[in-house]
Structure formats: C-alpha cells, structure tokens
Design a protein around this motif. Sequence first.
Motif, PDB file in Angstrom:
ATOM      1  N   LYS A   1      10.667 -13.578   6.931  1.00  0.00           N
ATOM      2  CA  LYS A   1      11.517 -12.684   6.146  1.00  0.00           C
ATOM      3  C   LYS A   1      12.577 -12.103   7.064  1.00  0.00           C
ATOM      4  CE  LYS A   1      11.602  -8.401   3.493  1.00  0.00           C
ATOM      5  NZ  LYS A   1      13.012  -8.234   3.688  1.00  0.00           N
ATOM      6  N   VAL A   2      13.778 -11.938   6.527  1.00  0.00           N
ATOM      7  CA  VAL A   2      14.885 -11.295   7.239  1.00  0.00           C
ATOM      8  C   VAL A   2      15.360 -10.135   6.369  1.00  0.00           C
ATOM      9  CG1 VAL A   2      17.224 -11.586   8.151  1.00  0.00           C
ATOM     10  CG2 VAL A   2      15.585 -13.470   8.311  1.00  0.00           C
ATOM     11  N   TRP A   3      15.461  -8.940   6.964  1.00  0.00           N
ATOM     12  CA  TRP A   3      15.992  -7.780   6.243  1.00  0.00           C
ATOM     13  C   TRP A   3      17.514  -7.851   6.253  1.00  0.00           C
ATOM     14  CZ3 TRP A   3      12.349  -4.937   3.958  1.00  0.00           C
ATOM     15  CH2 TRP A   3      11.068  -4.906   4.505  1.00  0.00           C
ATOM     16  N   LEU A   4      18.139  -7.380   5.169  1.00  0.00           N
ATOM     17  CA  LEU A   4      19.598  -7.354   5.049  1.00  0.00           C
ATOM     18  C   LEU A   4      20.081  -5.918   4.899  1.00  0.00           C
ATOM     19  CD1 LEU A   4      19.984 -10.179   2.378  1.00  0.00           C
ATOM     20  CD2 LEU A   4      20.101 -10.415   4.860  1.00  0.00           C
ATOM     21  N   MET A   5      21.253  -5.621   5.473  1.00  0.00           N
ATOM     22  CA  MET A   5      21.797  -4.264   5.376  1.00  0.00           C
ATOM     23  C   MET A   5      23.314  -4.320   5.479  1.00  0.00           C
ATOM     24  SD  MET A   5      21.450  -0.832   5.422  1.00  0.00           S
ATOM     25  CE  MET A   5      19.728  -0.602   5.794  1.00  0.00           C
TER      26      MET A   5
END
Length: 93
Positions: free
Chosen positions: A38-42
């Motif tokens: 999983k990769v967090w996005l912001m």
Amino acid sequence: MKKILQINLKFNVTRAELEKAFLEVAPAIADLKGLIWKVWLMNEAEKSGGGIYLFEDDASVKAYLEGKIVAGLMKHPALSDIEAKVFDILPKH
C-alpha cells in the motif's frame, strides 16, 4: 489475478491530523489478508489524499471494501468525496 485498488478522498483537517489518523489504522491495514503493498497519497494544497493498494485477488479487495476499516473511513467526519476504484493489472507483453 492481482488487483489495484485506488482510494481518493478529501479531508478537512490539518496534514498532521490526517497523518496521525493514517498511522493509527496502518497496523490493521498491514494485517489485511491478500494485501501485497500500500502507498499513502497526500496533496496538502488540494486537501486530498488516499491510497493505492495491490491485492492478491478480487476476493481480497472485496473483503477490504466491505470491512470495518473502509466502513470507518466512510463515516469519518473529517473525510468526504470518498471514491474507490478497482483495476486489473495488464499482462506483460
């Protein structure tokens, strides 16, 4: 077949508050059956975020989308415009 899940959302809290909330749920996400990564996005300027996930199969994505983590996400007062999209991964040529 492996699946990509893309979740996009808008937030109305500070970046620090959102990061804290993400970190609180991270252990439960890490333990998901069928999750590979999983990769967090912001995007702080646009007050948008989310995540990109790689799952082993469609059943794993479905279980996550129907589970308690996403249910909590949908009810969270600091989040809105939540959108989830599932994608197939094209075979290599």
